[in-house]
Enzyme design. Sequence first.
Site, PDB file in Angstrom:
ATOM      1  N   TYR A  12      35.878   1.636  20.202  1.00 24.80           N
ATOM      2  CA  TYR A  12      37.318   1.944  20.245  1.00 24.80           C
ATOM      3  C   TYR A  12      37.951   1.381  21.519  1.00 24.80           C
ATOM      4  O   TYR A  12      38.970   0.687  21.471  1.00 24.80           O
ATOM      5  CB  TYR A  12      37.517   3.463  20.171  1.00 24.80           C
ATOM      6  CG  TYR A  12      38.935   3.909  20.440  1.00 24.80           C
ATOM      7  CD1 TYR A  12      39.984   3.547  19.591  1.00 24.80           C
ATOM      8  CD2 TYR A  12      39.252   4.698  21.561  1.00 24.80           C
ATOM      9  CE1 TYR A  12      41.291   3.954  19.845  1.00 24.80           C
ATOM     10  CE2 TYR A  12      40.551   5.113  21.813  1.00 24.80           C
ATOM     11  CZ  TYR A  12      41.561   4.742  20.955  1.00 24.80           C
ATOM     12  OH  TYR A  12      42.864   5.138  21.213  1.00 24.80           O
ATOM     13  N   LYS A  21      40.751  -1.599  22.047  1.00 24.65           N
ATOM     14  CA  LYS A  21      42.035  -1.397  22.728  1.00 24.65           C
ATOM     15  C   LYS A  21      42.237  -2.426  23.845  1.00 24.65           C
ATOM     16  O   LYS A  21      43.332  -2.950  24.036  1.00 24.65           O
ATOM     17  CB  LYS A  21      42.108   0.030  23.290  1.00 24.65           C
ATOM     18  CG  LYS A  21      42.421   1.070  22.230  1.00 24.65           C
ATOM     19  CD  LYS A  21      43.866   0.932  21.768  1.00 24.65           C
ATOM     20  CE  LYS A  21      44.178   1.740  20.534  1.00 24.65           C
ATOM     21  NZ  LYS A  21      45.532   1.546  20.026  1.00 24.65           N
ATOM     22  N   GLY A  51      51.795   8.941  11.854  1.00 24.24           N
ATOM     23  CA  GLY A  51      50.741   9.678  12.562  1.00 24.24           C
ATOM     24  C   GLY A  51      51.277  10.721  13.533  1.00 24.24           C
ATOM     25  O   GLY A  51      52.478  11.019  13.581  1.00 24.24           O
ATOM     26  N   PHE A  52      50.360  11.264  14.301  1.00 28.19           N
ATOM     27  CA  PHE A  52      50.633  12.340  15.275  1.00 28.19           C
ATOM     28  C   PHE A  52      51.737  11.933  16.262  1.00 28.19           C
ATOM     29  O   PHE A  52      52.802  12.563  16.328  1.00 28.19           O
ATOM     30  CB  PHE A  52      49.290  12.653  15.973  1.00 28.19           C
ATOM     31  CG  PHE A  52      49.346  13.348  17.297  1.00 28.19           C
ATOM     32  CD1 PHE A  52      50.239  14.390  17.551  1.00 28.19           C
ATOM     33  CD2 PHE A  52      48.444  12.989  18.307  1.00 28.19           C
ATOM     34  CE1 PHE A  52      50.247  15.041  18.777  1.00 28.19           C
ATOM     35  CE2 PHE A  52      48.448  13.636  19.536  1.00 28.19           C
ATOM     36  CZ  PHE A  52      49.362  14.656  19.775  1.00 28.19           C
ATOM     37  N   ILE A  53      51.515  10.861  16.988  1.00 27.87           N
ATOM     38  CA  ILE A  53      52.492  10.450  18.010  1.00 27.87           C
ATOM     39  C   ILE A  53      53.659   9.714  17.357  1.00 27.87           C
ATOM     40  O   ILE A  53      54.827   9.977  17.647  1.00 27.87           O
ATOM     41  CB  ILE A  53      51.813   9.552  19.078  1.00 27.87           C
ATOM     42  CG1 ILE A  53      50.659  10.309  19.766  1.00 27.87           C
ATOM     43  CG2 ILE A  53      52.829   9.063  20.114  1.00 27.87           C
ATOM     44  CD1 ILE A  53      49.794   9.452  20.703  1.00 27.87           C
TER      45      ILE A  53
END
Length: 315
Positions: A149, A153, A10-12
């Site tokens: 979401y 988390k 993914g992005f990170i």
Amino acid sequence: MKIVVTGGAGFIGSQLCEKLLDSGRSVIVVDNFDDFYSRKRKIENLKKIKAHPQGDIVVGDIRRLQSLDELQNEEFGVIVHLAALAGVGPSLKSPSVYYDVNINGTENVLKLAKVKNAKVVFGSSSSVYGINGDTPWKEDCTNVPISPYAISKIAGENLCQSYNFNYGVVSTLLRFFTVYGPRQRPDLAIFKFIQRIHRGEEIIIFGDGTATRDYTFVEDILNGILSAISVNVAEKQTYNLGNSVPVSLNLLVDTIGKVVGKTPKIRYMEMQHGDVPHTLASIDAAKKMLNYAPVVSIEDGIKEQYKWMSKVGVV
Ligand code: NAD
């Protein structure tokens, strides 16, 4: 010792893996290439890792413990757990999938950490503070999560706590504040604003544009994760990773306009139910314990993201 990075495509995650490889470590990516956004983009993200002799890729879904079987024979000391369904808005449409990936999936990752005696660095989110209006948020202030979401988390964080208390699994919880920069997810506001302003299209701002966000450049986040990997802890610890600079939506859009060279066309609409007026991290704890020191300004960060978006042809 190898480092496992879930969500490493993914992005990170992909940029973290590249940084780890650059610093001489070995990495194992675990990712199921979900279709939240383009699989092609995630395969692109993995190009350097795939070509690196110390980079391994396991295609697996954290919701299924058997998917992680392959890792039982590997030697690793840290799992950076970034695999998740991310994003507040979409979680309201399909909460149960979010709970499945972000809660059941996190428990499977913790089970693996327990067997392998590995430390877990968990990618949590500023969304856990929810509608607590009292910014800047410190790690021990009241959490009022409201989206599925955010709830998933905080549940992930609680699972880390439970595995620490019951089984001695060590974890560091990092609450990221609105991350942006190259490879950013296309569902995020900065990505969409850059695209639309570049094309001369209208953008919508909910509220009068004075709402502020704590935007954090990806490189600063990566440095925080690297410190959390290295630091020696015996228990669960929680840190905000933000920039600790409030940026109003009006300033953000103005900055994008300047970088892109276009005057933004803005339509203001009423604020949406659940929108928080401000997000802002207190980063004192991360500064002290992780030597965390974000350095990238919003102007420089937007320039980097725009450069990347132009290079890969998404503007
Ligand atoms: P991303 O969607 O780019 O990366 C998540 C990766 O996890 C993807 O490659 C995806 O394929 C993988 N994945 C999803 N479900 C999986 C499953 N069941 N099994 C294995 N892999 C799976 O998101 P990102 O923006 O890089 O976010 C990384 C982490 O940081 C997430 O945990 C997210 O909640 C957290 N976070 C991100 C931000 C942000 O602004 N980007 C802010 C706060 C927290």
